[in-house]
Design a protein around this motif. Structure first.
Motif, PDB file in Angstrom:
ATOM      1  N   ASP A  99       1.803   6.106  -6.798  1.00 55.97           N
ATOM      2  CA  ASP A  99       2.740   5.154  -7.387  1.00 55.97           C
ATOM      3  C   ASP A  99       2.246   3.717  -7.355  1.00 55.97           C
ATOM      4  O   ASP A  99       2.987   2.800  -7.696  1.00 55.97           O
ATOM      5  CB  ASP A  99       4.107   5.257  -6.705  1.00 55.97           C
ATOM      6  N   VAL A 100       0.992   3.505  -6.953  1.00 56.53           N
ATOM      7  CA  VAL A 100       0.398   2.167  -7.048  1.00 56.53           C
ATOM      8  C   VAL A 100       0.016   1.930  -8.506  1.00 56.53           C
ATOM      9  O   VAL A 100      -0.629   2.776  -9.134  1.00 56.53           O
ATOM     10  CB  VAL A 100      -0.843   2.053  -6.139  1.00 56.53           C
ATOM     11  N   PRO A 101       0.417   0.789  -9.084  1.00 51.62           N
ATOM     12  CA  PRO A 101       0.080   0.539 -10.493  1.00 51.62           C
ATOM     13  C   PRO A 101      -1.407   0.690 -10.762  1.00 51.62           C
ATOM     14  O   PRO A 101      -2.254   0.303  -9.935  1.00 51.62           O
ATOM     15  CB  PRO A 101       0.546  -0.908 -10.700  1.00 51.62           C
ATOM     16  N   LEU A 102      -1.725   1.248 -11.910  1.00 52.76           N
ATOM     17  CA  LEU A 102      -3.122   1.497 -12.275  1.00 52.76           C
ATOM     18  C   LEU A 102      -3.949   0.221 -12.228  1.00 52.76           C
ATOM     19  O   LEU A 102      -5.103   0.236 -11.771  1.00 52.76           O
ATOM     20  CB  LEU A 102      -3.182   2.111 -13.678  1.00 52.76           C
ATOM     21  N   THR A 103      -3.385  -0.899 -12.681  1.00 51.08           N
ATOM     22  CA  THR A 103      -4.153  -2.150 -12.670  1.00 51.08           C
ATOM     23  C   THR A 103      -4.551  -2.548 -11.248  1.00 51.08           C
ATOM     24  O   THR A 103      -5.629  -3.107 -11.037  1.00 51.08           O
ATOM     25  CB  THR A 103      -3.328  -3.285 -13.302  1.00 51.08           C
ATOM     26  N   ALA A 108      -8.799  -2.942  -7.118  1.00 47.01           N
ATOM     27  CA  ALA A 108      -9.175  -2.743  -5.723  1.00 47.01           C
ATOM     28  C   ALA A 108     -10.534  -2.069  -5.572  1.00 47.01           C
ATOM     29  O   ALA A 108     -11.024  -1.936  -4.439  1.00 47.01           O
ATOM     30  CB  ALA A 108      -8.101  -1.927  -5.014  1.00 47.01           C
ATOM     31  N   ARG A 109     -11.164  -1.699  -6.666  1.00 46.43           N
ATOM     32  CA  ARG A 109     -12.541  -1.202  -6.575  1.00 46.43           C
ATOM     33  C   ARG A 109     -13.480  -2.290  -6.077  1.00 46.43           C
ATOM     34  O   ARG A 109     -14.534  -2.007  -5.518  1.00 46.43           O
ATOM     35  CB  ARG A 109     -13.004  -0.680  -7.941  1.00 46.43           C
ATOM     36  N   LEU A 114      -8.678  -6.995  -1.582  1.00 53.29           N
ATOM     37  CA  LEU A 114      -7.695  -7.093  -0.510  1.00 53.29           C
ATOM     38  C   LEU A 114      -8.051  -8.174   0.498  1.00 53.29           C
ATOM     39  O   LEU A 114      -7.177  -8.881   0.998  1.00 53.29           O
ATOM     40  CB  LEU A 114      -7.556  -5.749   0.204  1.00 53.29           C
ATOM     41  N   ALA A 115      -9.330  -8.320   0.800  1.00 55.24           N
ATOM     42  CA  ALA A 115      -9.744  -9.270   1.833  1.00 55.24           C
ATOM     43  C   ALA A 115      -9.304 -10.690   1.510  1.00 55.24           C
ATOM     44  O   ALA A 115      -9.019 -11.485   2.413  1.00 55.24           O
ATOM     45  CB  ALA A 115     -11.259  -9.215   2.007  1.00 55.24           C
ATOM     46  N   ARG A 116      -9.215 -11.015   0.233  1.00 56.10           N
ATOM     47  CA  ARG A 116      -8.849 -12.372  -0.176  1.00 56.10           C
ATOM     48  C   ARG A 116      -7.334 -12.566  -0.292  1.00 56.10           C
ATOM     49  O   ARG A 116      -6.880 -13.654  -0.632  1.00 56.10           O
ATOM     50  CB  ARG A 116      -9.494 -12.697  -1.525  1.00 56.10           C
ATOM     51  N   GLN A 117      -6.568 -11.508  -0.020  1.00 55.17           N
ATOM     52  CA  GLN A 117      -5.122 -11.602  -0.219  1.00 55.17           C
ATOM     53  C   GLN A 117      -4.356 -11.089   1.006  1.00 55.17           C
ATOM     54  O   GLN A 117      -3.639 -10.092   0.920  1.00 55.17           O
ATOM     55  CB  GLN A 117      -4.721 -10.830  -1.480  1.00 55.17           C
ATOM     56  N   PRO A 118      -4.490 -11.781   2.135  1.00 55.99           N
ATOM     57  CA  PRO A 118      -3.765 -11.360   3.331  1.00 55.99           C
ATOM     58  C   PRO A 118      -2.290 -11.741   3.255  1.00 55.99           C
ATOM     59  O   PRO A 118      -1.904 -12.680   2.565  1.00 55.99           O
ATOM     60  CB  PRO A 118      -4.462 -12.137   4.444  1.00 55.99           C
ATOM     61  N   SER A 119      -1.478 -10.998   3.967  1.00 52.06           N
ATOM     62  CA  SER A 119      -0.071 -11.339   4.144  1.00 52.06           C
ATOM     63  C   SER A 119       0.152 -11.772   5.586  1.00 52.06           C
ATOM     64  O   SER A 119      -0.554 -11.342   6.499  1.00 52.06           O
ATOM     65  CB  SER A 119       0.827 -10.155   3.791  1.00 52.06           C
ATOM     66  N   GLU A 199       2.890 -10.213  -4.776  1.00 54.09           N
ATOM     67  CA  GLU A 199       4.196 -10.082  -5.430  1.00 54.09           C
ATOM     68  C   GLU A 199       4.063 -10.220  -6.938  1.00 54.09           C
ATOM     69  O   GLU A 199       4.774  -9.568  -7.694  1.00 54.09           O
ATOM     70  CB  GLU A 199       5.155 -11.145  -4.884  1.00 54.09           C
ATOM     71  N   GLU A 200       3.140 -11.072  -7.353  1.00 57.70           N
ATOM     72  CA  GLU A 200       2.938 -11.336  -8.779  1.00 57.70           C
ATOM     73  C   GLU A 200       1.856 -10.432  -9.355  1.00 57.70           C
ATOM     74  O   GLU A 200       1.275  -9.596  -8.673  1.00 57.70           O
ATOM     75  CB  GLU A 200       2.567 -12.813  -8.982  1.00 57.70           C
ATOM     76  N   GLY A 201       1.585 -10.611 -10.642  1.00 57.89           N
ATOM     77  CA  GLY A 201       0.495  -9.901 -11.294  1.00 57.89           C
ATOM     78  C   GLY A 201       0.753  -8.433 -11.544  1.00 57.89           C
ATOM     79  O   GLY A 201      -0.180  -7.688 -11.859  1.00 57.89           O
ATOM     80  N   GLY A 202       1.998  -7.991 -11.396  1.00 61.90           N
ATOM     81  CA  GLY A 202       2.298  -6.572 -11.582  1.00 61.90           C
ATOM     82  C   GLY A 202       1.977  -5.721 -10.370  1.00 61.90           C
ATOM     83  O   GLY A 202       2.058  -4.490 -10.445  1.00 61.90           O
ATOM     84  N   ALA A 203       1.646  -6.346  -9.237  1.00 66.54           N
ATOM     85  CA  ALA A 203       1.314  -5.573  -8.038  1.00 66.54           C
ATOM     86  C   ALA A 203       2.540  -4.924  -7.428  1.00 66.54           C
ATOM     87  O   ALA A 203       2.431  -3.943  -6.686  1.00 66.54           O
ATOM     88  CB  ALA A 203       0.630  -6.464  -7.002  1.00 66.54           C
ATOM     89  N   MET A 204       3.724  -5.482  -7.680  1.00 68.80           N
ATOM     90  CA  MET A 204       4.986  -4.898  -7.220  1.00 68.80           C
ATOM     91  C   MET A 204       5.057  -4.751  -5.710  1.00 68.80           C
ATOM     92  O   MET A 204       5.729  -3.862  -5.191  1.00 68.80           O
ATOM     93  CB  MET A 204       5.200  -3.530  -7.877  1.00 68.80           C
ATOM     94  N   GLY A 205       4.353  -5.620  -4.979  1.00 63.79           N
ATOM     95  CA  GLY A 205       4.432  -5.573  -3.524  1.00 63.79           C
ATOM     96  C   GLY A 205       3.697  -4.429  -2.878  1.00 63.79           C
ATOM     97  O   GLY A 205       3.829  -4.196  -1.668  1.00 63.79           O
ATOM     98  N   THR A 206       2.859  -3.712  -3.619  1.00 62.17           N
ATOM     99  CA  THR A 206       2.232  -2.506  -3.079  1.00 62.17           C
ATOM    100  C   THR A 206       1.189  -2.790  -2.018  1.00 62.17           C
ATOM    101  O   THR A 206       0.875  -1.912  -1.213  1.00 62.17           O
ATOM    102  CB  THR A 206       1.598  -1.665  -4.209  1.00 62.17           C
ATOM    103  N   PHE A 207       0.618  -4.008  -1.990  1.00 66.11           N
ATOM    104  CA  PHE A 207      -0.303  -4.320  -0.902  1.00 66.11           C
ATOM    105  C   PHE A 207       0.150  -5.532  -0.094  1.00 66.11           C
ATOM    106  O   PHE A 207      -0.587  -6.043   0.741  1.00 66.11           O
ATOM    107  CB  PHE A 207      -1.743  -4.534  -1.422  1.00 66.11           C
ATOM    108  N   GLY A 208       1.397  -5.974  -0.324  1.00 62.64           N
ATOM    109  CA  GLY A 208       1.965  -7.060   0.454  1.00 62.64           C
ATOM    110  C   GLY A 208       3.186  -6.593   1.205  1.00 62.64           C
ATOM    111  O   GLY A 208       3.128  -6.232   2.384  1.00 62.64           O
ATOM    112  N   THR A 209       4.310  -6.539   0.509  1.00 63.65           N
ATOM    113  CA  THR A 209       5.572  -6.218   1.168  1.00 63.65           C
ATOM    114  C   THR A 209       5.656  -4.764   1.615  1.00 63.65           C
ATOM    115  O   THR A 209       6.105  -4.474   2.736  1.00 63.65           O
ATOM    116  CB  THR A 209       6.744  -6.546   0.229  1.00 63.65           C
ATOM    117  N   ARG A 210       5.277  -3.814   0.767  1.00 66.95           N
ATOM    118  CA  ARG A 210       5.476  -2.411   1.142  1.00 66.95           C
ATOM    119  C   ARG A 210       4.794  -2.047   2.456  1.00 66.95           C
ATOM    120  O   ARG A 210       5.444  -1.432   3.330  1.00 66.95           O
ATOM    121  CB  ARG A 210       5.017  -1.458   0.037  1.00 66.95           C
TER     122      ARG A 210
END
Length: 484
Positions: A99-103, A108-109, A114-119, A199-210
């Motif tokens: 359920d992680v958006p394809l984009t 993430a390849r 991820l390393a540049r986007q810590p929460s 949160e932005e860019g269509g990520a839907m919180g999949t690597f931040g909030t979730r």
């Protein structure tokens, strides 16, 4: 937006009030909470730090300075007693899910994604049971588009001013005021702050909030700081993204009948779906979005794509929306085949339309939040104890990271923040937030926290401690910030 009526100063903590007794008037800070010059400087610093991620800026865009923004925020938070629990991205396995958006999966390849986007996770007070914790979520990433930050004494302008760096700074001001008014905040009642990426860019919180929610960084009361015009919204829609693809054969402009005209076919499908699909989506919206076939005028393009975004208010509604799109697409293809069959230049396209057209899902299956009636004590606290206004049930909700609280038990979640997505030009040029709005929001945050210290869920007693509020995080010590 209506003004909040004036209220008396914070009274001394009252004795327990029987359920049948009339509730006292909401308490208010005296004097009202105001952001300080140091808060203004922090917001200008955050606005001057570009934090749009690669999903917004593209792989060749400027690197997001989210770690730098998080450190500045944590430094300011340390001055009022909040300490860093985590400042890191999640494990890459968080993005290897269906359920992680394809984009997101494709981006993430790149191992630096991820390393540049810590929460960041901050806590005031000791580890306490979930029921005795209030969690705030605010995002430090923004959409693309950056210009120099400005403050004219009345209004802040800059990317993220209202969505959501301004609310993030006002949140700290509100916590500071509440702690001054009610010393039990940070001892009897704890505070968690999630300052997230993704949160932005269509990520839907999949690597931040979730990942933070799944690791237990939640409270009995959870507020997501997004522009709601100072109304609390216990709902958040999710969204799905569909791709309609045409894979036919090109043709030269002198013989258009020899190929498949994806431009005309997709144009017809887009027009049909825009008319036929919205009435079939009961509690969401339909956005017929990007259409692309080619750039030149002297060629018939046989391939192309059309994107759609569909929001929905519950998982069953999401599944119904998927079925509605599939049915409407079949109808659109049949309608095109019927109408274009007698047109020589489109006859081949009409004949093969169903064969060369396919539907693909870039994003679907995400949860949606509807907390109405889920915790009457929390709604009473926000409305009657803190004096807030609830978002009307008949007004549509919007999508944000609060969806990830949908399945968390023994909790209440609402979206609540200053400003308006449209009026304040969130996601557009000229984004701004007025200082008065931020001051009012800080005042409301203080009101909520003081009310929570004095009035909790019915039943008393401690719940089970969250298993992960003190979870060990690699390198967390390196991110610990000391007060200035």
């Amino acid at each position: 937006m209506a003004d909040v009526p004036s209220r008396p100063p914070f009274p001394a903590a009252p004795a327990a009030v029987p359920p049948s007794a009339a509730l006292p008037p909401p308490a208010a800070p005296s004097p009202p909470v105001r952001l300080t010059p140091a808060d203004h400087d922090l917001l200008l610093d955050l606005l001057a730090t570009p934090t749009a991620g690669p999903l917004e800026t593209g792989p060749d865009g400027p690197a997001a300075r989210l770690r730098e923004a998080g450190r500045a925020y944590a430094t300011a938070a340390a001055a009022i007693g909040l300490r860093v629990l985590r400042h890191a991205p999640p494990d890459p396995a968080a993005l290897r899910r269906d359920d992680v958006p394809l984009t997101v999966r494709e981006a993430a390849r790149d191992e630096t994604f991820l390393a540049r986007q810590p929460s960041l996770v901050l806590r005031l007070g000791p580890e306490l049971p979930r029921r005795d914790t209030v969690m705030f979520n605010v995002h430090l990433d923004t959409v693309a588009g950056w210009w120099p930050a400005r403050f004219d004494g009345r209004r802040f302008t800059g990317r993220g001013a209202v969505d959501a760096k301004g609310p993030a700074v006002a949140l700290l001001a509100g916590i500071r005021a509440a702690r001054a008014a009610e010393p039990a905040l940070g001892s009897r009642i704890g505070v968690l702050v999630q300052a997230v990426a993704g949160e932005e860019g269509g990520a839907m919180g999949t690597f931040g909030t979730r990942p933070l929610v799944e690791d237990g960084f939640t409270g009995g009361l959870n507020l997501f700081c997004e522009p709601t015009g100072h109304r609390f919204l216990p709902r958040s829609t999710a969204s799905m993204t569909a791709l309609v693809r045409v894979e036919g054969e090109d043709a030269v402009d002198d013989r258009p009948e020899a190929g498949h005209n994806a431009t005309v076919l997709l144009g017809h499908i887009g027009h049909y779906l825009a008319r036929a699909l919205p009435p079939r989506i009961g509690d969401g919206r339909v956005c017929v979005a990007g259409l692309h076939t080619g750039e030149r005028h002297n060629r018939v393009y046989g391939t192309g794509r059309l994107l759609l975004n569909i929001s929905y208010g519950s998982r069953p509604a999401g599944r119904a929306a998927e079925a509605a799109l599939e049915q409407a697409l079949r109808e659109a293809l049949a309608d095109f085949a019927s109408g274009a069959a007698g047109i020589p230049d489109l006859a081949r396209t009409a004949l093969d339309a169903a064969r060369i057209t396919s539907l693909h899902w870039h994003k679907r299956g995400l949860p949606a939040l509807d907390g109405r009636g889920r915790a009457p004590w929390a709604e009473e606290l926000l409305e009657q104890r803190a004096g807030l206004v609830r978002w009307p049930d008949e007004e549509p909700a919007f999508t944000c990271d609060a969806i990830w609280m949908a399945d968390v038990p023994d909790s209440y979640t609402a979206v609540f923040g200053p400003g308006d997505l449209d009026t304040n030009h969130a996601h557009a040029a000229g984004e701004y937030v007025d200082l008065d709005d931020l001051d009012r929001y800080a005042d409301e945050i203080a009101r909520i926290l003081v009310a929570r210290v004095r009035h909790g869920p019915p039943g008393g007693g401690a719940g089970d401690p969250s298993h992960a509020h003190s979870a060990a995080v690699p390198d967390a010590a390196a991110d610990r910030i000391s007060p200035r």
